[in-house]
Design a protein around this motif. Structure first.
Motif, PDB file in Angstrom:
ATOM      1  N   ALA A  35       0.679  -1.043   0.419  1.00  0.00           N
ATOM      2  CA  ALA A  35      -0.141   0.015  -0.123  1.00  0.00           C
ATOM      3  C   ALA A  35       0.719   1.106   0.397  1.00  0.00           C
ATOM      4  CB  ALA A  35      -1.146  -0.067   0.933  1.00  0.00           C
ATOM      5  N   ALA A  36       1.821   0.887   0.926  1.00  0.00           N
ATOM      6  CA  ALA A  36       2.525   2.825   1.060  1.00  0.00           C
ATOM      7  C   ALA A  36       3.458   2.348  -0.552  1.00  0.00           C
ATOM      8  CB  ALA A  36       3.834   2.093   1.959  1.00  0.00           C
ATOM      9  N   ASN A  37       3.717   2.190  -1.455  1.00  0.00           N
ATOM     10  CA  ASN A  37       4.296   1.737  -2.986  1.00  0.00           C
ATOM     11  C   ASN A  37       2.929   2.158  -4.081  1.00  0.00           C
ATOM     12  OD1 ASN A  37       7.469   0.881  -2.813  1.00  0.00           O
ATOM     13  ND2 ASN A  37       6.202  -0.835  -1.392  1.00  0.00           N
ATOM     14  N   LEU A  38       2.013   2.696  -4.341  1.00  0.00           N
ATOM     15  CA  LEU A  38       0.994   3.166  -4.325  1.00  0.00           C
ATOM     16  C   LEU A  38       0.450   4.284  -4.457  1.00  0.00           C
ATOM     17  CD1 LEU A  38      -1.976   0.325  -3.374  1.00  0.00           C
ATOM     18  CD2 LEU A  38      -0.797   0.640  -5.496  1.00  0.00           C
ATOM     19  N   PRO A  39       0.235   4.812  -5.691  1.00  0.00           N
ATOM     20  CA  PRO A  39      -0.008   6.302  -5.760  1.00  0.00           C
ATOM     21  C   PRO A  39      -1.092   7.035  -4.869  1.00  0.00           C
ATOM     22  CG  PRO A  39       0.271   5.358  -7.920  1.00  0.00           C
ATOM     23  CD  PRO A  39       0.586   4.295  -7.523  1.00  0.00           C
ATOM     24  N   PRO A  40      -1.150   7.702  -4.351  1.00  0.00           N
ATOM     25  CA  PRO A  40      -1.846   8.175  -3.374  1.00  0.00           C
ATOM     26  C   PRO A  40      -3.531   7.925  -4.077  1.00  0.00           C
ATOM     27  CG  PRO A  40      -0.824   9.580  -2.862  1.00  0.00           C
ATOM     28  CD  PRO A  40       0.289   8.678  -4.776  1.00  0.00           C
ATOM     29  N   ALA A  41      -3.502   8.861  -4.865  1.00  0.00           N
ATOM     30  CA  ALA A  41      -5.069   8.463  -5.991  1.00  0.00           C
ATOM     31  C   ALA A  41      -5.626   7.416  -6.303  1.00  0.00           C
ATOM     32  CB  ALA A  41      -4.814   9.744  -6.937  1.00  0.00           C
ATOM     33  N   LYS A  42      -4.368   6.386  -6.356  1.00  0.00           N
ATOM     34  CA  LYS A  42      -4.642   5.027  -7.011  1.00  0.00           C
ATOM     35  C   LYS A  42      -5.272   3.894  -5.389  1.00  0.00           C
ATOM     36  CE  LYS A  42      -5.122   0.758  -9.014  1.00  0.00           C
ATOM     37  NZ  LYS A  42      -6.021   1.173 -10.365  1.00  0.00           N
ATOM     38  N   ALA A  43      -4.346   4.494  -4.438  1.00  0.00           N
ATOM     39  CA  ALA A  43      -4.377   3.616  -3.261  1.00  0.00           C
ATOM     40  C   ALA A  43      -6.138   4.052  -2.689  1.00  0.00           C
ATOM     41  CB  ALA A  43      -3.922   3.774  -2.259  1.00  0.00           C
ATOM     42  N   ALA A  44      -6.383   5.543  -2.433  1.00  0.00           N
ATOM     43  CA  ALA A  44      -7.302   6.209  -2.161  1.00  0.00           C
ATOM     44  C   ALA A  44      -9.327   5.192  -3.270  1.00  0.00           C
ATOM     45  CB  ALA A  44      -7.872   7.197  -1.985  1.00  0.00           C
ATOM     46  N   GLY A  45      -9.447   4.970  -4.161  1.00  0.00           N
ATOM     47  CA  GLY A  45      -9.856   3.939  -5.388  1.00  0.00           C
ATOM     48  C   GLY A  45     -10.320   3.018  -4.721  1.00  0.00           C
ATOM     49  N   LEU A  46      -8.702   1.952  -5.044  1.00  0.00           N
ATOM     50  CA  LEU A  46      -8.564   1.203  -4.138  1.00  0.00           C
ATOM     51  C   LEU A  46      -9.349   1.323  -3.170  1.00  0.00           C
ATOM     52  CD1 LEU A  46      -7.459  -1.800  -4.758  1.00  0.00           C
ATOM     53  CD2 LEU A  46      -5.244  -1.372  -3.962  1.00  0.00           C
ATOM     54  N   ILE A  47      -9.101   1.543  -1.785  1.00  0.00           N
ATOM     55  CA  ILE A  47      -9.950   1.000  -0.708  1.00  0.00           C
ATOM     56  C   ILE A  47     -10.889   1.357  -0.829  1.00  0.00           C
ATOM     57  CG2 ILE A  47     -10.760   2.445   1.324  1.00  0.00           C
ATOM     58  CD1 ILE A  47      -7.254   3.205   1.393  1.00  0.00           C
ATOM     59  N   GLU A  48     -11.851   2.065  -1.935  1.00  0.00           N
ATOM     60  CA  GLU A  48     -13.369   2.162  -2.057  1.00  0.00           C
ATOM     61  C   GLU A  48     -14.413   0.582  -2.205  1.00  0.00           C
ATOM     62  OE1 GLU A  48     -14.458   5.327  -4.184  1.00  0.00           O
ATOM     63  OE2 GLU A  48     -14.012   6.684  -2.314  1.00  0.00           O
ATOM     64  N   GLN A  49     -13.043  -0.411  -3.255  1.00  0.00           N
ATOM     65  CA  GLN A  49     -13.816  -1.505  -3.177  1.00  0.00           C
ATOM     66  C   GLN A  49     -13.028  -3.377  -2.779  1.00  0.00           C
ATOM     67  OE1 GLN A  49     -15.187  -1.706  -6.451  1.00  0.00           O
ATOM     68  NE2 GLN A  49     -15.194   0.276  -6.787  1.00  0.00           N
ATOM     69  N   LEU A  50     -12.760  -1.947  -1.372  1.00  0.00           N
ATOM     70  CA  LEU A  50     -12.196  -3.610  -0.264  1.00  0.00           C
ATOM     71  C   LEU A  50     -13.232  -3.753   0.972  1.00  0.00           C
ATOM     72  CD1 LEU A  50      -8.059  -2.907  -0.467  1.00  0.00           C
ATOM     73  CD2 LEU A  50      -9.359  -5.325  -0.937  1.00  0.00           C
ATOM     74  N   PRO A  51     -12.957  -4.954   1.255  1.00  0.00           N
ATOM     75  CA  PRO A  51     -14.179  -5.073   2.590  1.00  0.00           C
ATOM     76  C   PRO A  51     -13.642  -4.059   3.704  1.00  0.00           C
ATOM     77  CG  PRO A  51     -14.033  -6.812   1.058  1.00  0.00           C
ATOM     78  CD  PRO A  51     -12.827  -6.629   0.565  1.00  0.00           C
ATOM     79  N   ALA A  77       3.903   5.142   4.569  1.00  0.00           N
ATOM     80  CA  ALA A  77       2.614   5.532   3.696  1.00  0.00           C
ATOM     81  C   ALA A  77       2.245   6.602   4.129  1.00  0.00           C
ATOM     82  CB  ALA A  77       1.443   3.995   4.414  1.00  0.00           C
ATOM     83  N   ALA A  78       2.483   7.382   4.694  1.00  0.00           N
ATOM     84  CA  ALA A  78       2.087   9.019   5.114  1.00  0.00           C
ATOM     85  C   ALA A  78       0.793   9.482   3.800  1.00  0.00           C
ATOM     86  CB  ALA A  78       2.707   9.687   5.975  1.00  0.00           C
ATOM     87  N   PRO A  79       2.092   9.619   2.701  1.00  0.00           N
ATOM     88  CA  PRO A  79       1.513   9.914   1.208  1.00  0.00           C
ATOM     89  C   PRO A  79       0.449   9.429   1.351  1.00  0.00           C
ATOM     90  CG  PRO A  79       3.821   9.995   0.961  1.00  0.00           C
ATOM     91  CD  PRO A  79       3.263   9.053   2.888  1.00  0.00           C
ATOM     92  N   VAL A  80       0.293   7.679   1.359  1.00  0.00           N
ATOM     93  CA  VAL A  80      -1.473   7.505   0.970  1.00  0.00           C
ATOM     94  C   VAL A  80      -2.270   7.488   2.514  1.00  0.00           C
ATOM     95  CG1 VAL A  80      -2.173   5.369   0.787  1.00  0.00           C
ATOM     96  CG2 VAL A  80      -0.148   5.319  -0.311  1.00  0.00           C
ATOM     97  N   VAL A  81      -2.129   8.104   3.300  1.00  0.00           N
ATOM     98  CA  VAL A  81      -2.959   7.886   4.282  1.00  0.00           C
ATOM     99  C   VAL A  81      -3.281   9.308   4.357  1.00  0.00           C
ATOM    100  CG1 VAL A  81      -3.281   8.380   7.026  1.00  0.00           C
ATOM    101  CG2 VAL A  81      -1.885   6.204   5.928  1.00  0.00           C
ATOM    102  N   ARG A  82      -2.625  10.311   4.147  1.00  0.00           N
ATOM    103  CA  ARG A  82      -3.096  11.597   4.098  1.00  0.00           C
ATOM    104  C   ARG A  82      -3.942  12.182   2.280  1.00  0.00           C
ATOM    105  NH1 ARG A  82       2.090  13.806   5.944  1.00  0.00           N
ATOM    106  NH2 ARG A  82       2.503  12.847   7.931  1.00  0.00           N
ATOM    107  N   ALA A  83      -3.786  11.174   1.504  1.00  0.00           N
ATOM    108  CA  ALA A  83      -5.239  11.255   0.560  1.00  0.00           C
ATOM    109  C   ALA A  83      -6.302  10.444   0.815  1.00  0.00           C
ATOM    110  CB  ALA A  83      -4.213  10.074  -0.430  1.00  0.00           C
ATOM    111  N   LEU A  84      -6.989  10.088   2.381  1.00  0.00           N
ATOM    112  CA  LEU A  84      -8.082   9.699   1.859  1.00  0.00           C
ATOM    113  C   LEU A  84      -8.795  10.360   2.716  1.00  0.00           C
ATOM    114  CD1 LEU A  84      -6.586   6.076   3.829  1.00  0.00           C
ATOM    115  CD2 LEU A  84      -7.380   6.474   1.629  1.00  0.00           C
ATOM    116  N   ASP A  85     -10.720  10.336   2.730  1.00  0.00           N
ATOM    117  CA  ASP A  85     -11.110  11.418   3.125  1.00  0.00           C
ATOM    118  C   ASP A  85     -11.801  10.255   4.141  1.00  0.00           C
ATOM    119  OD1 ASP A  85     -12.995   9.530   1.966  1.00  0.00           O
ATOM    120  OD2 ASP A  85     -13.756  10.682   0.236  1.00  0.00           O
TER     121      ASP A  85
END
Length: 262
Positions: free
Chosen positions: A86-102, A118-126
């Motif tokens: 997860a820490a290696n995903l682009p933040p926007a991609k990670a945010a979209g992926l999270i919406e698809q996961l249980p 993974a701070a950049p990914v975490v900070r991209a989440l709403d």
């Protein structure tokens, strides 16, 4: 008896090694600070060996639709592998992926994510994405995972998440696991007086006042003064308990801040 802070560090080390925390009780005589230093170095050493693989998997995951990536993650990878990827995903991609996961899968994965990495990914989440996971972590009593993300969250995200931690017990157990005093100050600043009062009362009710002293001593003098004022409003029991525990721990300035010590 193993202290709360030591137990929390043993849980974190156990997650790095994927073992039961009880298997690490032989480390309980080490200080929490020493255990934390060991954990950070251990995780860094283990991740370094596979970092190139995690980076390749993260890049591959960013090239496929979120639904496909979610299916691969849940079917083939699992939470332990998805955490470092997860820490290696682009933040926007990670945010979209999270919406698809249980939600349950995300809560499992949270145990294996290093929020500092993974701070950049975490900070991209709403908050819409984070809220169900926060509630699931609270339901499980996984305050260790929840507290680790406090360091990575922005102040805006904290303002959205903190109101969801509703009980004094949950506030206390989360605060006791936060590792950075600056973020503790930010967390306390977002809590109205009645919720800070619930946190302090929970420390007395759960007999965790002594365990709370390192946390209370680490926050700013302004935060300590506010805590003392709120404790005084709860009656002498809470103020006296904090003052006595602070004095016993050698935290004279903290003890002096509380009315019962005067």
């Amino acid at each position: 008896m193993i202290s709360f802070a030591t137990r929390a560090e043993l849980i974190k080390i156990a997650r790095v090694l994927d073992v039961d925390p009880d298997d690490l009780n032989y480390l309980a005589d080490a200080s929490p600070a020493a255990l934390r230093e060991f954990r950070v170095e251990l995780a860094r050493t283990l991740d370094k060996r596979y970092q190139a693989l995690f980076a390749r998997l993260g890049k591959a995951g960013s090239l496929v639709p979120a639904g496909v990536a979610a299916k691969i993650a849940t079917t083939f990878f699992g939470p332990a592998l998805c955490g470092p990827i997860a820490a290696n995903l682009p933040p926007a991609k990670a945010a979209g992926l999270i919406e698809q996961l249980p939600v349950g899968f995300l809560a499992d994965t949270a145990r294996y994510i290093d929020p500092d990495v993974a701070a950049p990914v975490v900070r991209a989440l709403d908050s819409r994405s984070m809220s169900p996971v926060v509630q699931e972590l609270l339901r499980r009593g996984d305050h260790v995972s929840l507290a680790r993300f406090v360091n990575a969250l922005t102040d805006r995200q904290l303002r959205q998440i903190v109101p969801q931690v509703r009980t004094g017990d949950d506030l206390l157990l989360t605060a006791l696991n936060v590792e950075t005093a600056q973020r503790l100050d930010a967390l306390l600043a977002l809590l109205p007086d009645d919720r800070v009062a619930a946190l302090l009362q929970a420390a007395v009710d759960r007999d965790l006042v002594a365990e709370s002293i390192p946390v209370l001593a680490a926050v700013s003098p302004q935060a300590q003064q506010r805590l003392a004022r709120i404790a005084a409003g709860l009656g002498t029991e809470v103020s006296a308990a904090v003052a006595a525990a602070a004095a016993a721990a050698g935290e004279a300035d903290l003890a002096a801040a509380f009315p019962a010590s005067r």
